[in-house]
Design an enzyme around this catalytic site. Sequence first.
Site, PDB file in Angstrom:
ATOM      1  N   ASN A  66      30.949  44.331  46.383  1.00  0.00           N
ATOM      2  CA  ASN A  66      30.726  45.199  45.236  1.00  0.00           C
ATOM      3  C   ASN A  66      31.100  46.657  45.457  1.00  0.00           C
ATOM      4  O   ASN A  66      31.124  47.435  44.511  1.00  0.00           O
ATOM      5  CB  ASN A  66      29.265  45.101  44.778  1.00  0.00           C
ATOM      6  CG  ASN A  66      28.934  43.724  44.255  1.00  0.00           C
ATOM      7  OD1 ASN A  66      29.797  42.862  44.107  1.00  0.00           O
ATOM      8  ND2 ASN A  66      27.669  43.496  43.977  1.00  0.00           N
ATOM      9  N   ASN A 112      33.096  41.862  40.388  1.00  0.00           N
ATOM     10  CA  ASN A 112      32.507  43.144  40.773  1.00  0.00           C
ATOM     11  C   ASN A 112      33.346  43.918  41.786  1.00  0.00           C
ATOM     12  O   ASN A 112      33.384  45.146  41.754  1.00  0.00           O
ATOM     13  CB  ASN A 112      31.094  42.944  41.312  1.00  0.00           C
ATOM     14  CG  ASN A 112      30.132  42.501  40.233  1.00  0.00           C
ATOM     15  OD1 ASN A 112      30.334  42.766  39.053  1.00  0.00           O
ATOM     16  ND2 ASN A 112      29.082  41.816  40.630  1.00  0.00           N
TER      17      ASN A 112
END
Length: 187
Positions: A66, A112
Amino acid sequence: MKFLIACLGNIGAEYDETRHNVGFKVADKLAKDLDATFTLGRLAMTAEMRFKGRILRVIKPTTFMNLSGKAVKYWASQEDVPTENIIVVCDDIAIPVGTIRLKTKGSDGGHNGLANIIESLGTVDFSRIRVGIGNDFPKGRQIDYVLGKWKPSEIDMIEQKTDIAVEMIKSFVTQGAQMTMSQYNNK
């Protein structure tokens, strides 16, 4: 000519051989193919590889998926690589298992890692090789699926597809995106 090849995944033995780490798998195969070794660098495991006169800085971000954008932005700046010479390799639940597609720009598609790279670079105009992992999971179980191991029936196929992803990278750096898309997309 320099290229940055950012292969996404999560660090740690518990993530080895998971669907989300297919980018790391491609990086390792590319390193083996071009006789390179990864070392720990800032924000990433990194290796410099050479192929037909091109310099490839291949990274496996250590920031976790992420926050991949931090590593991509740092290494693109450090190596002075323009965005048109960046390739991100990642998994994609929106395409069937074993399908591989090269795109030269686009949205994050709910990924992400890509979202963070887009935010960090301030653009969607970078190439990405998306390796399909499918979406064979019950509603609400996406995280378990992407962080899960490959099914035994998928292992041989994903090995073949990661080999193809390596060939796509080599094609991209020598022949460009359009030729590579024509040769490899939808096969």
